[in-house]
Enzyme design. Structure first.
Site, short mmCIF file in Angstrom:
data_model
loop_
_atom_site.label_atom_id
_atom_site.label_comp_id
_atom_site.label_asym_id
_atom_site.label_seq_id
_atom_site.Cartn_x
_atom_site.Cartn_y
_atom_site.Cartn_z
N GLU A 13 4.37 2.99 0.91
CA GLU A 13 5.51 4.12 0.60
C GLU A 13 6.41 3.97 1.89
O GLU A 13 7.60 4.43 2.08
CB GLU A 13 4.65 5.61 0.71
CG GLU A 13 4.28 5.69 -0.79
CD GLU A 13 3.47 7.05 -0.57
OE1 GLU A 13 3.25 7.57 -1.57
OE2 GLU A 13 2.76 7.44 0.35
N THR A 96 5.15 10.15 -2.71
CA THR A 96 5.10 10.25 -4.04
C THR A 96 4.36 11.43 -4.77
O THR A 96 3.43 11.77 -4.24
CB THR A 96 4.85 8.95 -4.61
OG1 THR A 96 3.41 8.59 -4.29
CG2 THR A 96 5.80 7.79 -4.14
N LYS A 180 2.54 17.74 -8.29
CA LYS A 180 1.33 17.67 -8.11
C LYS A 180 0.85 16.26 -7.18
O LYS A 180 1.42 15.37 -7.49
CB LYS A 180 0.50 17.20 -9.40
CG LYS A 180 -1.02 16.88 -9.26
CD LYS A 180 -1.58 16.71 -10.54
CE LYS A 180 -3.01 15.97 -10.43
NZ LYS A 180 -2.88 14.87 -9.59
N ASP A 206 5.19 9.66 -12.02
CA ASP A 206 4.54 10.02 -13.26
C ASP A 206 4.61 11.38 -13.95
O ASP A 206 4.83 12.21 -12.96
CB ASP A 206 3.02 9.83 -13.14
CG ASP A 206 2.24 10.45 -12.33
OD1 ASP A 206 1.43 11.54 -12.52
OD2 ASP A 206 2.25 10.26 -11.15
#
Length: 260
Positions: A13, A96, A180, A206
């Site tokens: 990341e 993320t 989340k 996602d």
């Protein structure tokens, strides 16, 4: 010179930012040699009047399992070490997250944190500890930054599982969270106890409500999300460097414990 410190869970990341900002690895004090933490440091300077001292801290690889040290515990250790070592003016949890199509999310869409950070898997049904388990730690008000860069705002909920159970989803909904993930609330807790303002930058990997197999979706969409994360984070750093004083006139949003 203003100090901005980013906490990022995974090396993959962070690498794009480290390269783009030309940050250099710092050798930690002997105490940190026992920890897998990685510190990176540099100066962002667009012009003589627009500069920031930047650090990125990564929890590093777990020595036993040889994977990135993701989750709340490594994030809290990394954040506390960062505050101790660098005394940043602002902490940022960057990374993320999963989200929901019903809230307008899309793969690679980047959000800034809204009013608060929550935990969704700290279920402690005892007086006092129930609120402690939720967290509800405040975010710096970055609504003006979101408007300037055309980014969305959303509350963030953190837990230590990539997948989820129905109780997690119910808690996320009760918190009004649209994101989340696994680290931000732990970083926010460190910010709260040390008096260090914090906000978060999160890119969507996602969509929980349309593709509930979070692990496979995370792997499939990770590169797309990180490209967006890197691009938007660089834009945010540039905006902060150009108008740090204007940005820091923002105040912490009202503590929302009464609404928990």
């Amino acid at each position: 010179m203003p100090k901005l410190s980013l906490i990022m869970a995974m090396e993959s990341e962070a690498q794009g930012l480290i390269d783009a900002l030309e940050l250099k690895r710092l050798v930690p004090r002997p105490f940190y040699e026992r920890l897998p933490l990685k510190f990176y440091h540099g100066i962002y300077q667009d012009c003589p009047t627009a500069s920031l001292e930047l650090t990125i801290t990564i929890p590093g690889k777990d020595r036993r399992y040889q994977v990135d040290s993701i989750g709340t515990e490594p994030a809290a250790v990394a954040a506390f070490a960062t505050v101790t070592e660098f005394q940043p003016d602002i902490l940022v949890s960057a990374g993320t997250a999963g989200s929901f199509a019903k809230h307008g999310a899309a793969i690679g869409k980047v959000y800034l944190s809204d009013s608060a950070f929550y935990f969704h898997d700290h279920r402690i049904p005892l007086p006092g500890w129930d609120k402690f388990g939720k967290g509800a730690y405040p975010s710096l008000d970055v609504s003006h930054l979101a408007r300037e860069l055309t980014l969305s705002l959303g509350n963030i909920s953190s837990g230590n599982s990539l997948d989820f159970v129905n109780e997690d989803l119910a808690a996320i909904a009760s918190h009004g969270a649209v994101l989340k993930e696994m680290e931000a609330t732990a970083v926010a807790w460190v910010g709260y106890i040390t008096g260090t303002p914090i906000f978060a930058i999160k890119s969507v990997t996602d969509l929980i409500d349309t593709h509930p197999d979070s692990p496979s979706e995370f792997q499939k969409n990770f590169t797309t999300a990180v490209i967006s994360l890197t691009e938007k984070t660089l834009a945010i750093i540039d905006a902060l460097a150009r108008d740090w004083q204007g940005f820091t006139r923002a105040t912490l949003l009202q503590d929302i414990d009464s609404n928990s």
